[in-house]
Design a protein around this motif. Structure first.
Motif, PDB file in Angstrom:
ATOM      1  N   ILE B  28       0.841  -1.197   0.000  1.00  0.00           N
ATOM      2  CA  ILE B  28       0.000   0.000   0.000  1.00  0.00           C
ATOM      3  C   ILE B  28       0.882   1.255   0.000  1.00  0.00           C
ATOM      4  O   ILE B  28       0.625   2.221  -0.715  1.00  0.00           O
ATOM      5  CB  ILE B  28      -0.945   0.000   1.225  1.00  0.00           C
ATOM      6  CG1 ILE B  28      -1.979  -1.117   1.086  1.00  0.00           C
ATOM      7  CG2 ILE B  28      -1.657   1.348   1.348  1.00  0.00           C
ATOM      8  CD1 ILE B  28      -2.797  -1.368   2.334  1.00  0.00           C
ATOM      9  N   MET B  29       1.953   1.203   0.787  1.00  0.00           N
ATOM     10  CA  MET B  29       2.853   2.360   0.852  1.00  0.00           C
ATOM     11  C   MET B  29       3.501   2.618  -0.514  1.00  0.00           C
ATOM     12  O   MET B  29       3.574   3.761  -0.975  1.00  0.00           O
ATOM     13  CB  MET B  29       3.929   2.099   1.919  1.00  0.00           C
ATOM     14  CG  MET B  29       4.838   3.284   2.201  1.00  0.00           C
ATOM     15  SD  MET B  29       3.930   4.707   2.826  1.00  0.00           S
ATOM     16  CE  MET B  29       4.154   5.878   1.511  1.00  0.00           C
ATOM     17  N   ILE B  30       3.919   1.548  -1.165  1.00  0.00           N
ATOM     18  CA  ILE B  30       4.547   1.710  -2.485  1.00  0.00           C
ATOM     19  C   ILE B  30       3.528   2.264  -3.478  1.00  0.00           C
ATOM     20  O   ILE B  30       3.795   3.214  -4.224  1.00  0.00           O
ATOM     21  CB  ILE B  30       5.124   0.359  -2.979  1.00  0.00           C
ATOM     22  CG1 ILE B  30       6.300  -0.047  -2.085  1.00  0.00           C
ATOM     23  CG2 ILE B  30       5.565   0.459  -4.434  1.00  0.00           C
ATOM     24  CD1 ILE B  30       6.864  -1.417  -2.374  1.00  0.00           C
ATOM     25  N   PHE B  34       3.404   6.007  -5.784  1.00  0.00           N
ATOM     26  CA  PHE B  34       3.204   6.218  -7.225  1.00  0.00           C
ATOM     27  C   PHE B  34       2.054   7.185  -7.489  1.00  0.00           C
ATOM     28  O   PHE B  34       2.158   8.087  -8.325  1.00  0.00           O
ATOM     29  CB  PHE B  34       2.951   4.871  -7.925  1.00  0.00           C
ATOM     30  CG  PHE B  34       4.212   4.099  -8.178  1.00  0.00           C
ATOM     31  CD1 PHE B  34       5.051   4.468  -9.224  1.00  0.00           C
ATOM     32  CD2 PHE B  34       4.573   3.028  -7.371  1.00  0.00           C
ATOM     33  CE1 PHE B  34       6.221   3.770  -9.456  1.00  0.00           C
ATOM     34  CE2 PHE B  34       5.736   2.336  -7.591  1.00  0.00           C
ATOM     35  CZ  PHE B  34       6.571   2.703  -8.634  1.00  0.00           C
ATOM     36  N   ILE B  35       0.962   6.992  -6.774  1.00  0.00           N
ATOM     37  CA  ILE B  35      -0.185   7.887  -6.958  1.00  0.00           C
ATOM     38  C   ILE B  35       0.231   9.325  -6.629  1.00  0.00           C
ATOM     39  O   ILE B  35      -0.006  10.262  -7.390  1.00  0.00           O
ATOM     40  CB  ILE B  35      -1.351   7.457  -6.041  1.00  0.00           C
ATOM     41  CG1 ILE B  35      -1.858   6.081  -6.486  1.00  0.00           C
ATOM     42  CG2 ILE B  35      -2.469   8.481  -6.073  1.00  0.00           C
ATOM     43  CD1 ILE B  35      -2.834   5.457  -5.528  1.00  0.00           C
ATOM     44  N   ILE B  40       1.919  15.214  -8.211  1.00  0.00           N
ATOM     45  CA  ILE B  40       2.724  16.409  -7.980  1.00  0.00           C
ATOM     46  C   ILE B  40       3.903  16.531  -8.942  1.00  0.00           C
ATOM     47  O   ILE B  40       4.639  17.497  -8.904  1.00  0.00           O
ATOM     48  CB  ILE B  40       3.269  16.448  -6.542  1.00  0.00           C
ATOM     49  CG1 ILE B  40       4.187  15.254  -6.291  1.00  0.00           C
ATOM     50  CG2 ILE B  40       2.144  16.489  -5.532  1.00  0.00           C
ATOM     51  CD1 ILE B  40       5.204  15.572  -5.242  1.00  0.00           C
ATOM     52  N   ALA B  41       4.048  15.535  -9.836  1.00  0.00           N
ATOM     53  CA  ALA B  41       5.240  15.501 -10.686  1.00  0.00           C
ATOM     54  C   ALA B  41       5.469  16.807 -11.440  1.00  0.00           C
ATOM     55  O   ALA B  41       6.579  17.306 -11.529  1.00  0.00           O
ATOM     56  CB  ALA B  41       5.146  14.359 -11.680  1.00  0.00           C
ATOM     57  N   ASN B 106       6.166  13.002   6.294  1.00  0.00           N
ATOM     58  CA  ASN B 106       5.247  13.743   7.151  1.00  0.00           C
ATOM     59  C   ASN B 106       3.837  13.761   6.568  1.00  0.00           C
ATOM     60  O   ASN B 106       2.848  13.701   7.287  1.00  0.00           O
ATOM     61  CB  ASN B 106       5.777  15.165   7.337  1.00  0.00           C
ATOM     62  CG  ASN B 106       4.907  15.961   8.286  1.00  0.00           C
ATOM     63  OD1 ASN B 106       4.687  15.531   9.415  1.00  0.00           O
ATOM     64  ND2 ASN B 106       4.402  17.087   7.826  1.00  0.00           N
ATOM     65  N   GLU B 107       3.753  13.812   5.246  1.00  0.00           N
ATOM     66  CA  GLU B 107       2.431  13.937   4.637  1.00  0.00           C
ATOM     67  C   GLU B 107       1.721  12.610   4.431  1.00  0.00           C
ATOM     68  O   GLU B 107       0.500  12.564   4.383  1.00  0.00           O
ATOM     69  CB  GLU B 107       2.554  14.658   3.285  1.00  0.00           C
ATOM     70  CG  GLU B 107       2.769  16.141   3.467  1.00  0.00           C
ATOM     71  CD  GLU B 107       2.654  16.918   2.165  1.00  0.00           C
ATOM     72  OE1 GLU B 107       2.303  16.302   1.134  1.00  0.00           O
ATOM     73  OE2 GLU B 107       2.936  18.123   2.201  1.00  0.00           O
ATOM     74  N   THR B 108       2.459  11.513   4.288  1.00  0.00           N
ATOM     75  CA  THR B 108       1.800  10.270   3.871  1.00  0.00           C
ATOM     76  C   THR B 108       1.745   9.154   4.920  1.00  0.00           C
ATOM     77  O   THR B 108       0.900   8.280   4.813  1.00  0.00           O
ATOM     78  CB  THR B 108       2.485   9.687   2.618  1.00  0.00           C
ATOM     79  OG1 THR B 108       3.879   9.551   2.886  1.00  0.00           O
ATOM     80  CG2 THR B 108       2.264  10.581   1.418  1.00  0.00           C
TER      81      THR B 108
END
Ligand code: ADP
Ligand code: MG
Lengths: 318, 319
Positions: B28-30, B34-35, B40-41, B106-108
């Motif tokens: 889930i973290m991986i 990607f999402i 933000i790319a 911090n954000e995720t």
């Protein structure tokens, strides 16, 4: 040192609805003895065992293990006991060996790898001990159950219906190693609903029916020509006189009601010399007696008398 | 007691489910990385100083909207808010588009941590009930240990498992963050939004430990509730079901906090306090209700839950 391994005194279990599923059970177990707890399904054997091993609370009564009071020195008592209660259950996602390791770790005295192997060998599970328990048959689980119970060399072994699921060969092996353990001074309480098994396996049997212990018999003295002077007497009376009959029976000392059968029969246990007295009293009470039948007690007779009603019910139920 | 703990730990890791949960956290973290990256790319990797120009441009755009006047009140309000936020960002020197592994963490981390709470609650509510369900509990209780020791060893095991999942999550997160967004300072500046109050300008170093710590305490409370309740049930399915229900209904019910905040009794039930991470950003979640009060209330409930279930289990008939 005392030769008594366990003393059970007035053990009673009352469940909701004031029903007593074990009522005033008392018996003693000697060192190195194999004691059978015999009774039909629902007699209260498992409940008795659960109270002894502390899985359920006693309503009344006392249990002493090697002289120690279960209520006061519970942990010491439990250290002395190894048990299977009802169906043996294991962590089926682990191998038999890993299961045993868990129980070995919980023992108060350390258990060596050699001891583990010895026990696995004894219960003849060496070939499958590394397999997941998921794959075990009921018989194999029973063997593993025995293994976890004897691992820490308890003074008292309690096996609840250990022959369930065992094939005749397995039963025979169980019998042999219980005898082996007995020779080493380990006592075993083993419950069963099968008399024939108990006769082969045990030194003495405690017979239980509807929560009560109705007899404690020495197997050898109860062999066919046993010299017990107790009789099993069945007495058939007129339906309407059933209550009077019961009153009369209760007035005669030394006569005990084993059970009432149908609505016109009593099965009694009494000395031979009391039969005429009882007969006379019944006549005096103007009870119509259709028949009195008596035979020498053998364990088999007694047990069959006790369980015949259940057999009939079972057949009807099918 | 050591033996019991070791046994519980071994049993836990011999279950496939445990590894599945741990693997799920990593995956889930991986996936989230990607999402996140695809969103933000386009706005990262600007040149030095470009972000200030961008913020200023946005301010003047919004000011034009205000000057020309609109009929829509909400548009005015939004324009004013954007202007205010941008000015604050400029003043604090925070680039809202800056991204590095620490800001990413911090954000995720907390959004994936909700899965840890879910998995921990499942383990907490099944670790006792499953053994009663499949009959192995009787093998534990006939050994020379007190029943409370059996319970305690299981409880500690659940908490330890949640810590293992947390550590795994943070390590995976840092790894992914470093690969995708490069290394950054632990004291990178960030802006925190909160449901209860306005934005807060701070650094990762200041806010992250508080967030994680409070999140953990919050989760511990859910563990205590589900662990205690599960002891009452013989059926594993029922115990797990009820615990998950409580977990989800808590956040739904907290939506009504605003309506109920005025009632005198509301702050004395545990429900509104099960939002501890909010205290990383705000001082009070309701008027007069600060972190000290919340922790006290939760501690009282925790003791009550543990006490009641412990006493019940100690005396229970294991039929
Ligand atoms: N928790 C309980 N509540 C009420 N009755 C029970 C309970 N547990 C067992 N019983 C009843 O007690 C009787 C004895 O059960 P048990 O000890 O399991 O018998 P056995 O092992 O001899 O077959 C049975 O009739 C059973 O239905
Ligand atoms: Mg039984």
């Amino acid at each position: 040192m005392s030769d008594t391994v366990m003393e059970v005194k007035g053990l009673t279990k009352q469940v909701s609805g004031k029903k007593r599923i074990v009522h005033d059970a008392s018996f003693v177990m000697n060192k190195g003895e194999i004691l059978g707890l015999l009774g039909p399904n629902g007699a209260g054997k498992t409940t008795t065992i659960r109270m002894i091993v502390g899985l359920i609370n006693k309503t009344e009564g006392k249990v002493f293990i090697n002289g120690a009071d279960l209520d006061k020195e519970g942990l010491a008592c439990k250290s002395d006991i190894g048990a299977i209660v009802e169906n043996p259950s294991f962590y089926d996602y682990m191998s038999g060996y890993k299961n045993l390791q868990l129980y070995a770790r919980m023992s108060k005295n350390p258990i060596t790898k050699e001891r583990m192997d010895e026990v696995v060998e004894l219960v003849k599970l060496s070939h499958a001990i590394q397999d997941k328990v998921k794959k075990y048959s009921l018989g194999m689980k029973q063997r593993l159950g025995v293994a976890q119970a004897i691992l820490h060399k308890p003074a008292l072994l309690i096996l609840d219906e250990p022959t369930n699921g065992l094939d005749p060969k397995g039963i025979r092996e169980l019998r042999d190693y219980l005898r082996q353990l007995a020779n080493q001074g380990i006592s075993t309480l083993v419950s069963s609903h099968l008399l024939s098994e108990m006769q082969l396996m045990c030194d003495r049997v405690v017979i239980m029916e509807k929560g009560k212990i109705i007899d404690v018999s020495n197997i050898s003295s109860l062999s066919e020509n046993g010299n017990s002077d107790k009789l099993i007497v069945s007495i058939e009376v007129k339906k309407e006189h059933l209550q009077q009959t019961e009153q009369v029976i209760k007035m005669v000392d030394g006569v005990s009601i084993v059970k009432q059968e149908n609505d016109h029969m009593f099965i009694l246990e009494m000395n031979q010399n009391l039969v005429p007295t009882l007969n006379r009293k019944l006549v005096e009470a103007e009870v119509d007696v259709y028949g009195i039948e008596s035979k020498k007690t053998s364990l088999e007779d007694k047990f069959l008398a006790l369980t015949s009603e259940d057999n009939v019910q079972m057949k009807e139920g099918q | 007691m050591g033996a019991l703990l070791k046994n519980e730990w071994i049993k836990l890791w011999n279950k496939k489910q445990t590894w599945f949960f741990l693997g799920a956290i990593v995956i889930i973290m991986i996936g989230l990385t990607f999402i996140y990256q695809s969103f933000i790319a386009d706005s990262t990797n600007q040149g030095e100083g470009e972000w200030t120009i961008e913020l200023e441009t946005e301010i003047s755009e919004q000011e034009e909207i205000l000057e020309s006047g609109t009929d829509e009140e909400w548009m005015e309000a939004q324009a004013e808010q954007t202007i205010q936020e941008n000015e604050e960002l400029l003043e604090a020197g925070i680039n809202p588009n800056e991204m590095n592994n620490m800001i990413f963490m911090n954000e995720t981390v907390l959004s994936v941590a909700s899965f840890i709470t879910l998995f921990t609650v499942i383990v907490a509510s099944s670790i006792v009930s499953s053994e009663i369900d499949n009959g192995t509990m009787k093998h534990l209780l006939i050994r020379p240990y007190e029943r409370w020791q059996v319970l305690l060893s299981k409880f500690i095991t659940v908490v330890a498992f949640s810590i293992v999942m947390m550590v795994t999550l943070i390590l995976t997160n840092i790894l992914m963050g470093t690969i995708f967004f490069g290394t950054g300072s632990y004291s990178s500046q960030v802006m925190e939004m909160s449901f209860h109050g306005g934005p807060l300008y701070t650094t990762v170093a200041n806010i992250f430990p508080a967030k994680i710590g409070l999140y953990f305490l919050n989760m511990l409370m859910f563990v205590i509730i589900s662990f205690s309740l599960s002891i009452l049930f013989k059926s594993q399915t029922l115990a797990v079901g009820i615990s998950i229900f409580i977990l989800f209904s808590t956040s739904v019910l907290q939506g009504f906090s605003l309506l109920l905040a005025d009632t005198a009794w509301y702050k004395f039930i545990f429900l509104p306090h099960l939002d501890l991470p909010a205290y990383a950003v705000v001082d009070e979640i309701m008027p007069g209700v600060g972190i000290g009060f919340s922790l006290t209330i939760l501690a009282i409930y925790a003791i009550a839950f543990i006490g009641a279930s412990g006493i019940y289990f100690q005396k229970k008939d294991l039929m």
